[in-house]
Design a protein around this motif. Structure first.
Motif, PDB file in Angstrom:
ATOM      1  N   MET A 105       0.834  -1.214   0.000  1.00  0.00           N
ATOM      2  CA  MET A 105       0.000   0.000   0.000  1.00  0.00           C
ATOM      3  C   MET A 105       0.870   1.265   0.000  1.00  0.00           C
ATOM      4  SD  MET A 105      -3.355  -0.741   2.359  1.00  0.00           S
ATOM      5  CE  MET A 105      -2.451  -1.119   3.838  1.00  0.00           C
ATOM      6  N   LEU A 106       1.934   1.262   0.799  1.00  0.00           N
ATOM      7  CA  LEU A 106       2.828   2.426   0.826  1.00  0.00           C
ATOM      8  C   LEU A 106       3.533   2.614  -0.515  1.00  0.00           C
ATOM      9  CD1 LEU A 106       4.372   2.032   4.392  1.00  0.00           C
ATOM     10  CD2 LEU A 106       2.750   3.774   3.627  1.00  0.00           C
ATOM     11  N   PHE A 107       3.937   1.519  -1.121  1.00  0.00           N
ATOM     12  CA  PHE A 107       4.593   1.593  -2.421  1.00  0.00           C
ATOM     13  C   PHE A 107       3.615   2.121  -3.478  1.00  0.00           C
ATOM     14  CE2 PHE A 107       6.659  -0.067  -6.245  1.00  0.00           C
ATOM     15  CZ  PHE A 107       7.972   0.279  -5.991  1.00  0.00           C
ATOM     16  N   ALA A 108       2.360   1.638  -3.425  1.00  0.00           N
ATOM     17  CA  ALA A 108       1.342   2.118  -4.373  1.00  0.00           C
ATOM     18  C   ALA A 108       1.050   3.597  -4.150  1.00  0.00           C
ATOM     19  CB  ALA A 108       0.068   1.293  -4.227  1.00  0.00           C
ATOM     20  N   PHE A 109       1.052   4.030  -2.894  1.00  0.00           N
ATOM     21  CA  PHE A 109       0.826   5.443  -2.603  1.00  0.00           C
ATOM     22  C   PHE A 109       1.947   6.302  -3.195  1.00  0.00           C
ATOM     23  CE2 PHE A 109       1.172   9.142   0.305  1.00  0.00           C
ATOM     24  CZ  PHE A 109      -0.057   9.715   0.016  1.00  0.00           C
ATOM     25  N   SER A 110       3.195   5.821  -3.063  1.00  0.00           N
ATOM     26  CA  SER A 110       4.303   6.577  -3.646  1.00  0.00           C
ATOM     27  C   SER A 110       4.213   6.570  -5.177  1.00  0.00           C
ATOM     28  CB  SER A 110       5.647   6.037  -3.174  1.00  0.00           C
ATOM     29  OG  SER A 110       5.856   4.739  -3.653  1.00  0.00           O
ATOM     30  N   TRP A 161       1.420   6.550  -6.841  1.00  0.00           N
ATOM     31  CA  TRP A 161       0.338   7.483  -7.132  1.00  0.00           C
ATOM     32  C   TRP A 161       0.846   8.925  -7.048  1.00  0.00           C
ATOM     33  CZ3 TRP A 161      -2.453  10.680  -3.503  1.00  0.00           C
ATOM     34  CH2 TRP A 161      -3.568  11.315  -4.071  1.00  0.00           C
ATOM     35  N   LEU A 162       1.676   9.227  -6.019  1.00  0.00           N
ATOM     36  CA  LEU A 162       2.227  10.575  -5.875  1.00  0.00           C
ATOM     37  C   LEU A 162       3.131  10.952  -7.043  1.00  0.00           C
ATOM     38  CD1 LEU A 162       3.077  10.740  -2.061  1.00  0.00           C
ATOM     39  CD2 LEU A 162       1.245  11.935  -3.271  1.00  0.00           C
ATOM     40  N   LEU A 163       3.806   9.977  -7.622  1.00  0.00           N
ATOM     41  CA  LEU A 163       4.715  10.224  -8.741  1.00  0.00           C
ATOM     42  C   LEU A 163       4.034  10.064 -10.100  1.00  0.00           C
ATOM     43  CD1 LEU A 163       7.824   8.311  -7.357  1.00  0.00           C
ATOM     44  CD2 LEU A 163       7.510  10.792  -7.504  1.00  0.00           C
ATOM     45  N   ASN A 164       2.723   9.885 -10.104  1.00  0.00           N
ATOM     46  CA  ASN A 164       1.954   9.690 -11.332  1.00  0.00           C
ATOM     47  C   ASN A 164       2.481   8.517 -12.164  1.00  0.00           C
ATOM     48  OD1 ASN A 164       0.090  11.751 -10.883  1.00  0.00           O
ATOM     49  ND2 ASN A 164       1.524  13.285 -11.681  1.00  0.00           N
ATOM     50  N   GLU A 165       2.862   7.477 -11.479  1.00  0.00           N
ATOM     51  CA  GLU A 165       3.335   6.240 -12.118  1.00  0.00           C
ATOM     52  C   GLU A 165       2.170   5.243 -12.156  1.00  0.00           C
ATOM     53  OE1 GLU A 165       6.476   5.455 -13.232  1.00  0.00           O
ATOM     54  OE2 GLU A 165       7.079   7.529 -12.881  1.00  0.00           O
ATOM     55  N   PRO A 166       2.291   4.201 -12.962  1.00  0.00           N
ATOM     56  CA  PRO A 166       1.255   3.153 -12.941  1.00  0.00           C
ATOM     57  C   PRO A 166       1.208   2.475 -11.561  1.00  0.00           C
ATOM     58  CG  PRO A 166       2.709   2.883 -14.832  1.00  0.00           C
ATOM     59  CD  PRO A 166       3.301   3.968 -13.992  1.00  0.00           C
ATOM     60  N   LEU A 167       0.019   2.182 -11.100  1.00  0.00           N
ATOM     61  CA  LEU A 167      -0.164   1.627  -9.756  1.00  0.00           C
ATOM     62  C   LEU A 167      -0.136   0.097  -9.768  1.00  0.00           C
ATOM     63  CD1 LEU A 167      -3.010   3.988  -8.505  1.00  0.00           C
ATOM     64  CD2 LEU A 167      -0.555   4.190  -8.120  1.00  0.00           C
TER      65      LEU A 167
END
Length: 165
Positions: A101-106, A108-114
């Motif tokens: 979840m933390l990795f996905a949040f980061s 999302w913050l970087l506008n990368e694929p989730l």
């Protein structure tokens, strides 16, 4: 039908003194052919070593005074090493899911694929498997649980269905 519990709770009152309850359980251990110990007000019972499997149960009881005699309460569950393994598996799945979840949040913050979010359904599935494993083990050890419950009820001159196992 009764809903199964991972570690069923036992609680009943006996019209005997606590020392008498402990003495009866201790003498029953010597005669019954099961393994166990009575230390202070704690009683641990399990099947004898020759019949013990990975899923063999253990009954842990506490004996306390009660206005009507003695309160006996405790749990029926797996051996401590099995219980520790189940808790460790839950911890590994939980920590891995939090990391995902933390990795996905980061991401999302970087506008990368989730793509890290795919680990969450996997984590839920693994947690469900661990939970199901506990029930499978309980089913495999049901006969031995019943034997141990009968041992306790016969030692204390109680009806066979007192523990509800």
């Amino acid at each position: 039908m009764r809903r199964p519990h991972v570690r069923p709770k036992i609680e009943f009152v006996v019209a005997l003194a606590p020392k008498e309850v402990l003495a009866r359980l201790k003498s029953c251990l010597k005669a019954a052919g099961c393994k166990g110990s009575v230390l202070g007000s704690c009683v641990e019972l399990t099947v004898e070593a020759e019949r013990q499997d990975f899923w063999s149960p253990q009954i842990s009881l506490q004996v306390d005074t009660h206005e009507e005699g003695t309160l006996v309460y405790g749990r029926i569950g797996p051996q401590p090493q099995v219980w520790t393994l189940l808790v460790a598996m839950y911890a590994i799945v939980g920590i891995t899911s939090i990391f995902a979840m933390l990795f996905a949040f980061s991401q999302w913050l970087l506008n990368e694929p989730l793509w890290a979010l795919w680990a969450l359904p996997l984590g839920f599935g693994l947690a469900a498997m661990v939970y199901g494993t506990a029930y499978i083990g309980q089913r495999l050890g049901a006969e031995q649980s019943h034997e141990l419950a009968l041992l306790v009820t016969h030692a204390l001159d109680l009806p066979d269905d007192t523990l509800g196992v």
